[in-house]
Design a protein around this motif. Sequence first.
Motif, PDB file in Angstrom:
ATOM      1  N   LEU A  40       0.988  -1.138  -0.058  1.00  0.00           N
ATOM      2  CA  LEU A  40       0.067  -0.061  -0.001  1.00  0.00           C
ATOM      3  C   LEU A  40       0.986   1.262  -0.138  1.00  0.00           C
ATOM      4  O   LEU A  40       0.588   2.317  -0.762  1.00  0.00           O
ATOM      5  CB  LEU A  40      -0.903   0.017   1.106  1.00  0.00           C
ATOM      6  CG  LEU A  40      -2.012  -1.027   1.041  1.00  0.00           C
ATOM      7  CD1 LEU A  40      -2.717  -1.045   2.579  1.00  0.00           C
ATOM      8  CD2 LEU A  40      -3.049  -0.837   0.140  1.00  0.00           C
ATOM      9  N   HIS A  41       1.985   1.202   0.914  1.00  0.00           N
ATOM     10  CA  HIS A  41       2.848   2.523   0.784  1.00  0.00           C
ATOM     11  C   HIS A  41       3.486   2.479  -0.672  1.00  0.00           C
ATOM     12  O   HIS A  41       3.548   3.639  -0.886  1.00  0.00           O
ATOM     13  CB  HIS A  41       3.920   2.435   2.001  1.00  0.00           C
ATOM     14  CG  HIS A  41       3.651   2.438   3.271  1.00  0.00           C
ATOM     15  ND1 HIS A  41       3.688   3.793   3.936  1.00  0.00           N
ATOM     16  CD2 HIS A  41       3.377   1.799   4.309  1.00  0.00           C
ATOM     17  CE1 HIS A  41       3.230   3.649   5.083  1.00  0.00           C
ATOM     18  NE2 HIS A  41       3.088   2.489   5.281  1.00  0.00           N
ATOM     19  N   ILE A  47       0.550   6.182  -7.233  1.00  0.00           N
ATOM     20  CA  ILE A  47      -1.060   6.501  -7.662  1.00  0.00           C
ATOM     21  C   ILE A  47      -1.658   6.834  -6.313  1.00  0.00           C
ATOM     22  O   ILE A  47      -1.878   5.855  -5.316  1.00  0.00           O
ATOM     23  CB  ILE A  47      -1.800   5.213  -8.244  1.00  0.00           C
ATOM     24  CG1 ILE A  47      -0.988   4.611  -9.507  1.00  0.00           C
ATOM     25  CG2 ILE A  47      -3.166   5.569  -8.379  1.00  0.00           C
ATOM     26  CD1 ILE A  47      -1.630   3.454  -9.870  1.00  0.00           C
ATOM     27  N   PRO A  48      -1.667   7.995  -6.059  1.00  0.00           N
ATOM     28  CA  PRO A  48      -2.332   8.637  -4.714  1.00  0.00           C
ATOM     29  C   PRO A  48      -3.682   8.011  -4.720  1.00  0.00           C
ATOM     30  O   PRO A  48      -4.575   8.038  -5.498  1.00  0.00           O
ATOM     31  CB  PRO A  48      -2.439  10.106  -4.961  1.00  0.00           C
ATOM     32  CG  PRO A  48      -1.235  10.384  -6.165  1.00  0.00           C
ATOM     33  CD  PRO A  48      -1.407   9.180  -7.036  1.00  0.00           C
ATOM     34  N   PHE A  49      -3.898   7.613  -3.386  1.00  0.00           N
ATOM     35  CA  PHE A  49      -5.211   7.009  -2.973  1.00  0.00           C
ATOM     36  C   PHE A  49      -5.410   7.305  -1.495  1.00  0.00           C
ATOM     37  O   PHE A  49      -4.127   7.595  -0.829  1.00  0.00           O
ATOM     38  CB  PHE A  49      -5.414   5.634  -3.297  1.00  0.00           C
ATOM     39  CG  PHE A  49      -4.580   4.681  -2.661  1.00  0.00           C
ATOM     40  CD1 PHE A  49      -4.758   4.194  -1.528  1.00  0.00           C
ATOM     41  CD2 PHE A  49      -3.242   4.400  -3.360  1.00  0.00           C
ATOM     42  CE1 PHE A  49      -4.036   3.244  -0.708  1.00  0.00           C
ATOM     43  CE2 PHE A  49      -2.562   3.437  -2.509  1.00  0.00           C
ATOM     44  CZ  PHE A  49      -2.886   2.944  -1.495  1.00  0.00           C
ATOM     45  N   GLU A  50      -6.568   7.247  -0.982  1.00  0.00           N
ATOM     46  CA  GLU A  50      -6.920   7.422   0.448  1.00  0.00           C
ATOM     47  C   GLU A  50      -7.700   6.373   1.148  1.00  0.00           C
ATOM     48  O   GLU A  50      -8.345   5.882   0.525  1.00  0.00           O
ATOM     49  CB  GLU A  50      -7.334   8.754   0.804  1.00  0.00           C
ATOM     50  CG  GLU A  50      -7.048  10.010   0.368  1.00  0.00           C
ATOM     51  CD  GLU A  50      -7.639  11.321   0.624  1.00  0.00           C
ATOM     52  OE1 GLU A  50      -8.753  11.177   0.966  1.00  0.00           O
ATOM     53  OE2 GLU A  50      -7.094  12.259   0.593  1.00  0.00           O
ATOM     54  N   LEU A  51      -7.187   5.838   2.384  1.00  0.00           N
ATOM     55  CA  LEU A  51      -8.015   4.975   2.907  1.00  0.00           C
ATOM     56  C   LEU A  51      -8.676   5.713   4.116  1.00  0.00           C
ATOM     57  O   LEU A  51      -7.762   6.453   4.989  1.00  0.00           O
ATOM     58  CB  LEU A  51      -6.961   3.696   3.559  1.00  0.00           C
ATOM     59  CG  LEU A  51      -6.648   2.704   2.376  1.00  0.00           C
ATOM     60  CD1 LEU A  51      -5.854   1.641   3.335  1.00  0.00           C
ATOM     61  CD2 LEU A  51      -7.803   2.339   1.599  1.00  0.00           C
ATOM     62  N   LEU A  65     -11.731   2.946   0.548  1.00  0.00           N
ATOM     63  CA  LEU A  65     -10.760   3.641  -0.404  1.00  0.00           C
ATOM     64  C   LEU A  65     -11.310   4.665  -1.159  1.00  0.00           C
ATOM     65  O   LEU A  65     -12.528   4.520  -1.793  1.00  0.00           O
ATOM     66  CB  LEU A  65     -10.063   2.686  -1.064  1.00  0.00           C
ATOM     67  CG  LEU A  65      -9.208   2.927  -2.090  1.00  0.00           C
ATOM     68  CD1 LEU A  65      -7.887   1.452  -1.929  1.00  0.00           C
ATOM     69  CD2 LEU A  65      -9.469   2.824  -3.391  1.00  0.00           C
ATOM     70  N   ARG A  66     -10.536   5.725  -1.354  1.00  0.00           N
ATOM     71  CA  ARG A  66     -11.047   6.756  -2.436  1.00  0.00           C
ATOM     72  C   ARG A  66      -9.729   6.968  -3.412  1.00  0.00           C
ATOM     73  O   ARG A  66      -8.518   7.149  -2.936  1.00  0.00           O
ATOM     74  CB  ARG A  66     -11.446   8.274  -1.641  1.00  0.00           C
ATOM     75  CG  ARG A  66     -11.570   9.133  -2.714  1.00  0.00           C
ATOM     76  CD  ARG A  66     -12.275  10.177  -1.943  1.00  0.00           C
ATOM     77  NE  ARG A  66     -11.421  11.085  -1.248  1.00  0.00           N
ATOM     78  CZ  ARG A  66     -11.473  12.054  -0.334  1.00  0.00           C
ATOM     79  NH1 ARG A  66     -12.631  12.779  -0.548  1.00  0.00           N
ATOM     80  NH2 ARG A  66     -10.713  12.539   0.374  1.00  0.00           N
ATOM     81  N   GLU A 153       0.828   7.741   5.606  1.00  0.00           N
ATOM     82  CA  GLU A 153       0.525   8.676   4.637  1.00  0.00           C
ATOM     83  C   GLU A 153      -0.700   8.563   3.965  1.00  0.00           C
ATOM     84  O   GLU A 153      -1.551   9.414   3.274  1.00  0.00           O
ATOM     85  CB  GLU A 153       1.865   9.113   3.722  1.00  0.00           C
ATOM     86  CG  GLU A 153       2.269   7.897   2.886  1.00  0.00           C
ATOM     87  CD  GLU A 153       3.500   8.290   2.404  1.00  0.00           C
ATOM     88  OE1 GLU A 153       3.724   7.954   1.122  1.00  0.00           O
ATOM     89  OE2 GLU A 153       4.467   8.912   2.834  1.00  0.00           O
ATOM     90  N   PHE A 154      -1.032   7.087   3.454  1.00  0.00           N
ATOM     91  CA  PHE A 154      -2.243   6.934   2.729  1.00  0.00           C
ATOM     92  C   PHE A 154      -3.629   6.723   3.459  1.00  0.00           C
ATOM     93  O   PHE A 154      -4.740   6.630   2.900  1.00  0.00           O
ATOM     94  CB  PHE A 154      -2.311   5.846   1.904  1.00  0.00           C
ATOM     95  CG  PHE A 154      -1.800   4.444   2.512  1.00  0.00           C
ATOM     96  CD1 PHE A 154      -2.662   3.687   3.515  1.00  0.00           C
ATOM     97  CD2 PHE A 154      -0.187   4.085   2.710  1.00  0.00           C
ATOM     98  CE1 PHE A 154      -2.452   2.671   4.078  1.00  0.00           C
ATOM     99  CE2 PHE A 154       0.045   2.807   3.597  1.00  0.00           C
ATOM    100  CZ  PHE A 154      -0.977   2.188   4.352  1.00  0.00           C
ATOM    101  N   VAL A 155      -3.612   7.199   4.899  1.00  0.00           N
ATOM    102  CA  VAL A 155      -4.793   7.013   5.617  1.00  0.00           C
ATOM    103  C   VAL A 155      -5.111   8.373   5.946  1.00  0.00           C
ATOM    104  O   VAL A 155      -4.275   9.118   6.640  1.00  0.00           O
ATOM    105  CB  VAL A 155      -4.513   6.152   7.007  1.00  0.00           C
ATOM    106  CG1 VAL A 155      -5.798   6.303   7.844  1.00  0.00           C
ATOM    107  CG2 VAL A 155      -4.195   4.676   6.694  1.00  0.00           C
TER     108      VAL A 155
END
Length: 183
Positions: A40-41, A47-51, A65-66, A153-155
């Motif tokens: 995920l990191h 590819i930027p995504f958010e959880l 996820l977005r 960083e993705f959360v």
Amino acid sequence: MPRKKRIWVFNHYYHIVSRGNRRDPLFLYTEDFEAFLHILHQLHEKIPFELASYCFMTNHYHLQLRSKEVPISKVMGLINKRYSNYYNTKYCLTGHVFEKRYFDKVIVDKEGMLEVSRYIHENPVKAKMVMLPEHYPWSSYHLYKNPYATPPEFVNLNSILDYYEGSEEEKRRKYCQEDESRR
């Protein structure tokens, strides 16, 4: 007959579930959970995504996820492909790691966001793996519960906490209290 194309609703969160083939375990050891987080990191850098929330169970995982730049199907294809490669290499296997295509459902409102997040965090409790969600190490719940925890960083905790009023500490407390009152 070809599969139906996935529909990507730009800038919305999705509840994603992916299960091991034949309901076999996806995560056998601590290193497997850690490898999934590492994947995920790595992907987040490209590819930027958010959880908003996540939970990795033994034979499946949940993501809230977005993706703002690329369709969810591309993000999920890369996540599952990379984890499949890792898993098959580590355990000297070939073939499918995942049962079928991942499940996805778009989340359209505040109530849906909170409901999905709570559902994800309660998964280990309902499966009788732990008594409290904060005791399960492979979920994002501890990031909400512990104000000193540093999220990856993705959360994006604010995607949930911004539904509450008050200071960040008060928002965390309100989210966790609502969760506790539902048990």
